[in-house]
Scaffold this active site. Structure first.
Site, short mmCIF file in Angstrom:
data_model
loop_
_atom_site.label_atom_id
_atom_site.label_comp_id
_atom_site.label_asym_id
_atom_site.label_seq_id
_atom_site.Cartn_x
_atom_site.Cartn_y
_atom_site.Cartn_z
N HIS A 132 3.32 -1.15 -4.45
CA HIS A 132 4.68 -0.50 -4.47
C HIS A 132 4.30 1.08 -5.03
O HIS A 132 3.22 1.43 -5.54
CB HIS A 132 5.69 -0.80 -5.53
CG HIS A 132 5.28 -1.25 -6.86
ND1 HIS A 132 4.89 -2.07 -7.27
CD2 HIS A 132 5.33 -0.16 -7.92
CE1 HIS A 132 4.62 -2.22 -8.79
NE2 HIS A 132 5.01 -0.79 -9.19
N HIS B 289 4.35 6.41 -10.50
CA HIS B 289 2.80 5.68 -10.24
C HIS B 289 2.91 4.95 -9.17
O HIS B 289 3.87 4.82 -8.40
CB HIS B 289 2.51 4.61 -11.71
CG HIS B 289 3.45 3.63 -11.70
ND1 HIS B 289 4.58 3.37 -12.36
CD2 HIS B 289 3.42 2.42 -10.93
CE1 HIS B 289 5.05 2.16 -12.33
NE2 HIS B 289 4.61 1.51 -11.59
N GLU C 129 -1.21 1.80 -11.31
CA GLU C 129 -1.02 0.32 -11.72
C GLU C 129 -1.76 -0.62 -10.93
O GLU C 129 -1.87 -0.35 -9.91
CB GLU C 129 0.42 0.09 -11.67
CG GLU C 129 0.62 -1.27 -12.35
CD GLU C 129 2.45 -1.66 -12.13
OE1 GLU C 129 2.98 -1.09 -11.23
OE2 GLU C 129 2.84 -2.83 -12.54
CO CO Z 1 5.04 -0.51 -11.02
#
Ligand code: CO
Length: 134
Positions: free
Chosen positions: A7, A79, A130
């Site tokens: 994502h 992020h 991440e």
């Molecule tokens: Co995230």
């Protein structure tokens, strides 16, 4: 070891409101609104055919995204999340190459019930990264 783009996260003051336009204008599937107290955020996901957009909103006094949202009152990309097959192996490899892992290096359970870690943006071209166990 680098897998799919899981994502892209956009930090906003109101995650549900931000996700709504993806549901109405883009016709994307919008998830339930889920508070993640351990991460200090409220999350809503828009699911696209090849990835997801994660809308995050500060939760609680010590939210790690409070300052970001204050600096970016209209919201902003916060992020990007990549999948890795083995998060501990990925962490050890990244650290051996000099990358900094945020926190104490112990994965936390993320929005999808899988272990996640965050990597220092200064080691990744200015983007907070991440990694999530796939
Ligand atoms: Co995230």
């Amino acid at each position: 070891m680098l897998g799919r783009l899981n994502h892209v996260a956009i930090a906003v003051a109101d995650a549900e409101k931000a996700a709504k336009i993806y549901g109405t204008a883009f016709g994307a599937e919008i998830s339930a609104t889920v508070p993640l107290p351990e991460h200090g955020v409220i999350t809503v996901f828009a699911t696209l055919p090849n990835t997801k957009i994660e809308f995050i909103q500060p939760l609680g006094e010590d939210s790690p995204i409070t300052k970001f949202v204050e600096r970016n009152p209209d919201g902003g990309i916060h992020h990007i999340c990549y999948e890795v097959p083995d998060i501990l192996a990925a962490r050890d490899k990244l650290m051996s190459e000099g990358a900094r892992v945020l926190g104490d290096g112990t994965p936390k359970i993320g929005a999808h019930g899988k272990p996640v870690l965050f990597l220092h943006p200064k080691d990744f071209s200015g983007a907070l990264v991440e990694i999530e166990q796939s």
